[in-house]
Motif scaffolding. Sequence first.
Motif, mmCIF file in Angstrom:
data_model
loop_
_atom_site.group_PDB
_atom_site.id
_atom_site.type_symbol
_atom_site.label_atom_id
_atom_site.label_comp_id
_atom_site.label_asym_id
_atom_site.label_seq_id
_atom_site.Cartn_x
_atom_site.Cartn_y
_atom_site.Cartn_z
ATOM 1 N N PHE A 66 0.817 -1.208 0.000
ATOM 2 C CA PHE A 66 0.000 0.000 0.000
ATOM 3 C C PHE A 66 0.856 1.266 0.000
ATOM 4 C CE2 PHE A 66 -2.378 -3.287 2.332
ATOM 5 C CZ PHE A 66 -3.410 -3.464 1.431
ATOM 6 N N ASN A 67 0.241 2.391 -0.349
ATOM 7 C CA ASN A 67 0.963 3.667 -0.331
ATOM 8 C C ASN A 67 0.773 4.399 0.998
ATOM 9 O OD1 ASN A 67 -1.652 4.433 -0.618
ATOM 10 N ND2 ASN A 67 -1.376 5.671 -2.448
ATOM 11 N N VAL A 68 0.366 3.678 2.039
ATOM 12 C CA VAL A 68 0.294 4.179 3.410
ATOM 13 C C VAL A 68 1.016 3.173 4.305
ATOM 14 C CG1 VAL A 68 -1.857 5.464 3.104
ATOM 15 C CG2 VAL A 68 -1.949 3.102 3.841
ATOM 16 N N SER A 69 1.407 3.613 5.475
ATOM 17 C CA SER A 69 2.117 2.729 6.398
ATOM 18 C C SER A 69 1.212 1.633 6.923
ATOM 19 C CB SER A 69 2.666 3.529 7.577
ATOM 20 O OG SER A 69 3.652 4.427 7.149
ATOM 21 N N MET A 70 1.816 0.485 7.197
ATOM 22 C CA MET A 70 1.134 -0.617 7.880
ATOM 23 C C MET A 70 1.763 -0.761 9.258
ATOM 24 S SD MET A 70 0.457 -3.802 5.301
ATOM 25 C CE MET A 70 -0.497 -4.698 6.500
ATOM 26 N N VAL A 88 5.611 -0.543 9.138
ATOM 27 C CA VAL A 88 6.178 -0.905 7.842
ATOM 28 C C VAL A 88 5.893 0.254 6.890
ATOM 29 C CG1 VAL A 88 6.177 -2.590 5.970
ATOM 30 C CG2 VAL A 88 5.734 -3.340 8.313
ATOM 31 N N PRO A 89 6.935 0.858 6.312
ATOM 32 C CA PRO A 89 6.721 2.025 5.449
ATOM 33 C C PRO A 89 5.929 1.662 4.195
ATOM 34 C CG PRO A 89 9.002 1.286 5.321
ATOM 35 C CD PRO A 89 8.341 0.465 6.382
ATOM 36 N N PRO A 90 5.330 2.669 3.564
ATOM 37 C CA PRO A 90 4.588 2.417 2.327
ATOM 38 C C PRO A 90 5.469 1.723 1.281
ATOM 39 C CG PRO A 90 4.227 4.665 3.073
ATOM 40 C CD PRO A 90 5.291 4.075 3.947
ATOM 41 N N MET A 91 4.900 0.722 0.637
ATOM 42 C CA MET A 91 5.570 -0.037 -0.425
ATOM 43 C C MET A 91 6.891 -0.645 0.061
ATOM 44 S SD MET A 91 3.250 0.625 -2.606
ATOM 45 C CE MET A 91 3.739 0.141 -4.221
ATOM 46 N N GLY A 92 6.967 -0.986 1.355
ATOM 47 C CA GLY A 92 8.212 -1.511 1.916
ATOM 48 C C GLY A 92 8.013 -2.826 2.643
ATOM 49 N N GLN A 93 9.039 -3.218 3.373
ATOM 50 C CA GLN A 93 9.007 -4.442 4.154
ATOM 51 C C GLN A 93 9.480 -4.150 5.568
ATOM 52 O OE1 GLN A 93 11.447 -7.249 1.864
ATOM 53 N NE2 GLN A 93 9.558 -8.419 1.572
ATOM 54 N N GLY A 94 9.007 -4.970 6.505
ATOM 55 C CA GLY A 94 9.446 -4.858 7.883
ATOM 56 C C GLY A 94 9.422 -6.221 8.537
ATOM 57 N N ASN A 95 10.282 -6.413 9.521
ATOM 58 C CA ASN A 95 10.347 -7.677 10.247
ATOM 59 C C ASN A 95 9.810 -7.492 11.658
ATOM 60 O OD1 ASN A 95 11.597 -8.854 8.041
ATOM 61 N ND2 ASN A 95 13.648 -8.538 8.857
ATOM 62 N N THR A 118 -3.604 -14.543 16.720
ATOM 63 C CA THR A 118 -4.349 -13.394 16.219
ATOM 64 C C THR A 118 -3.390 -12.237 16.001
ATOM 65 O OG1 THR A 118 -6.308 -14.102 17.433
ATOM 66 C CG2 THR A 118 -6.267 -11.826 16.670
ATOM 67 N N LEU A 119 -3.392 -11.703 14.771
ATOM 68 C CA LEU A 119 -2.562 -10.551 14.431
ATOM 69 C C LEU A 119 -3.412 -9.297 14.500
ATOM 70 C CD1 LEU A 119 -0.845 -11.953 11.208
ATOM 71 C CD2 LEU A 119 0.131 -11.859 13.493
ATOM 72 N N TYR A 120 -2.907 -8.267 15.154
ATOM 73 C CA TYR A 120 -3.578 -6.972 15.234
ATOM 74 C C TYR A 120 -2.816 -6.007 14.329
ATOM 75 C CZ TYR A 120 -5.793 -9.106 19.245
ATOM 76 O OH TYR A 120 -6.501 -9.953 20.051
ATOM 77 N N LEU A 121 -3.396 -5.712 13.172
ATOM 78 C CA LEU A 121 -2.728 -4.929 12.143
ATOM 79 C C LEU A 121 -3.455 -3.618 11.891
ATOM 80 C CD1 LEU A 121 -2.212 -7.828 9.570
ATOM 81 C CD2 LEU A 121 -0.552 -6.978 11.220
#
Length: 134
Positions: A66-70, A88-95, A118-121
């Motif tokens: 997405f073009n917004v943060s997750m 996780v930044p827009p259009m990026g990856q995070g661990n 259960t994931l809370y996103l």
Amino acid sequence: MDAVKLSATLIAIAFLVAFVVLLNVKSMVISGINQVFQLKDSLSQVKIRSVSSTQHNITLSLSNPFNVSMYVYNVSGEYIYLKNPIRVPPMGQGNFTLIITNPKAFYALAQARQENITLYLGIGTFNFTQGVNI
């Protein structure tokens, strides 16, 4: 007679303004509903994969299309919790790392396919939960 013409003109203008306002409200509602359906369809593009694991933790990678943060706010399960929330930044990856509190019990449930996590996103300002069965 001039008063009647003036009144008729004002009423016509009022109806025209009301029509334009109603037309915009309808298009805004339809646009909002379409965005919800597009979000639902695009959630399948979010990818979570395992990066590494030890007996006491699992590190997962989250791909944000997405073009917004997750955000990963929290993870809950019987024998597992989230070490730290992440953005996780827009259009990026995070661990993010899941800590296993009781490895023997966790892996026994995972082998039996009964460990529920259960994931809370969050995406932008929209928050949701997703249940995962390992």
